[in-house]
Design a protein around this motif. Structure first.
Motif, PDB file in Angstrom:
ATOM      1  N   ALA A   1       0.838  -1.208   0.000  1.00 51.01           N
ATOM      2  CA  ALA A   1       0.000   0.000   0.000  1.00 51.01           C
ATOM      3  C   ALA A   1       0.870   1.254   0.000  1.00 51.01           C
ATOM      4  O   ALA A   1       0.596   2.218  -0.725  1.00 51.01           O
ATOM      5  N   ALA A   2       1.922   1.272   0.803  1.00 53.42           N
ATOM      6  CA  ALA A   2       2.821   2.424   0.852  1.00 53.42           C
ATOM      7  C   ALA A   2       3.527   2.617  -0.484  1.00 53.42           C
ATOM      8  O   ALA A   2       3.665   3.747  -0.968  1.00 53.42           O
ATOM      9  N   TYR A   3       3.959   1.529  -1.110  1.00 50.81           N
ATOM     10  CA  TYR A   3       4.617   1.617  -2.411  1.00 50.81           C
ATOM     11  C   TYR A   3       3.653   2.161  -3.461  1.00 50.81           C
ATOM     12  O   TYR A   3       4.005   3.040  -4.250  1.00 50.81           O
ATOM     13  N   SER A   4       2.436   1.662  -3.449  1.00 49.83           N
ATOM     14  CA  SER A   4       1.426   2.100  -4.414  1.00 49.83           C
ATOM     15  C   SER A   4       1.117   3.592  -4.234  1.00 49.83           C
ATOM     16  O   SER A   4       1.015   4.339  -5.213  1.00 49.83           O
ATOM     17  N   ALA A   5       0.984   4.037  -2.989  1.00 56.90           N
ATOM     18  CA  ALA A   5       0.695   5.446  -2.711  1.00 56.90           C
ATOM     19  C   ALA A   5       1.851   6.330  -3.167  1.00 56.90           C
ATOM     20  O   ALA A   5       1.636   7.397  -3.756  1.00 56.90           O
ATOM     21  N   ALA A   6       3.083   5.908  -2.923  1.00 57.28           N
ATOM     22  CA  ALA A   6       4.246   6.689  -3.334  1.00 57.28           C
ATOM     23  C   ALA A   6       4.333   6.766  -4.857  1.00 57.28           C
ATOM     24  O   ALA A   6       4.660   7.816  -5.419  1.00 57.28           O
ATOM     25  N   LYS A   7       4.016   5.662  -5.507  1.00 57.92           N
ATOM     26  CA  LYS A   7       4.046   5.642  -6.973  1.00 57.92           C
ATOM     27  C   LYS A   7       2.977   6.578  -7.539  1.00 57.92           C
ATOM     28  O   LYS A   7       3.232   7.330  -8.476  1.00 57.92           O
ATOM     29  N   GLN A   8       1.777   6.544  -6.968  1.00 60.04           N
ATOM     30  CA  GLN A   8       0.696   7.426  -7.410  1.00 60.04           C
ATOM     31  C   GLN A   8       1.061   8.890  -7.207  1.00 60.04           C
ATOM     32  O   GLN A   8       0.763   9.731  -8.040  1.00 60.04           O
ATOM     33  N   ALA A   9       1.708   9.202  -6.100  1.00 62.80           N
ATOM     34  CA  ALA A   9       2.075  10.579  -5.794  1.00 62.80           C
ATOM     35  C   ALA A   9       3.115  11.114  -6.778  1.00 62.80           C
ATOM     36  O   ALA A   9       3.183  12.322  -7.010  1.00 62.80           O
ATOM     37  N   SER A  10       3.903  10.222  -7.375  1.00 63.52           N
ATOM     38  CA  SER A  10       4.940  10.674  -8.296  1.00 63.52           C
ATOM     39  C   SER A  10       4.428  10.832  -9.728  1.00 63.52           C
ATOM     40  O   SER A  10       5.122  11.385 -10.569  1.00 63.52           O
ATOM     41  N   LEU A  11       3.207  10.385 -10.016  1.00 62.25           N
ATOM     42  CA  LEU A  11       2.646  10.530 -11.355  1.00 62.25           C
ATOM     43  C   LEU A  11       2.108  11.941 -11.556  1.00 62.25           C
ATOM     44  O   LEU A  11       1.538  12.529 -10.641  1.00 62.25           O
ATOM     45  N   PRO A  12       2.245  12.502 -12.759  1.00 64.45           N
ATOM     46  CA  PRO A  12       1.706  13.852 -12.997  1.00 64.45           C
ATOM     47  C   PRO A  12       0.181  13.820 -12.995  1.00 64.45           C
ATOM     48  O   PRO A  12      -0.442  12.841 -13.380  1.00 64.45           O
ATOM     49  N   SER A  13      -0.384  14.905 -12.542  1.00 68.24           N
ATOM     50  CA  SER A  13      -1.837  15.039 -12.540  1.00 68.24           C
ATOM     51  C   SER A  13      -2.319  15.224 -13.968  1.00 68.24           C
ATOM     52  O   SER A  13      -1.677  15.897 -14.778  1.00 68.24           O
TER      53      SER A  13
END
Length: 101
Positions: free
Chosen positions: A79-91
């Motif tokens: 879950a932490a990895y997925s959240a960090a990956k999502q946060a690094s994607l451009p909006s």
């Protein structure tokens, strides 16, 4: 007397193999060198002097023995990895748009 050996905690399976069985380990040591000791009653996995798994030995063949704490820790790490990956994607609202017509 027990069986002792060294191995690497498997990255995909999060297990240490002992006999024909797989035993879960703390997922924070996946990919690291571990020492596995199997006695008549227990399978103990140690990484850098710290016990990362301690299971009752299973005498069945090809069994997977999972500690619920290891499963929960793995869930939290995913879950932490997925959240960090999502946060690094451009909006999507930041991406330029081209309208053709």
């Amino acid at each position: 007397m027990g069986l002792a050996g060294a191995g690497v905690a498997d990255q995909a399976e999060r297990v240490a193999a002992a006999d024909p069985n797989d035993y879960s380990v703390d997922p924070r040591v996946i990919g690291r060198l571990v020492a596995v000791t199997a006695t008549l009653g227990r399978v103990i996995v140690v990484c850098e002097g710290r016990t990362v798994a301690d299971h009752e030995r299973c005498w069945a063949s090809r069994a997977v023995i999972a500690d619920p704490a290891h499963v929960e820790t793995a869930r939290g790490l995913r879950a932490a990895y997925s959240a960090a990956k999502q946060a690094s994607l451009p909006s999507l609202s930041c991406l330029p748009m081209t309208i053709t017509g």
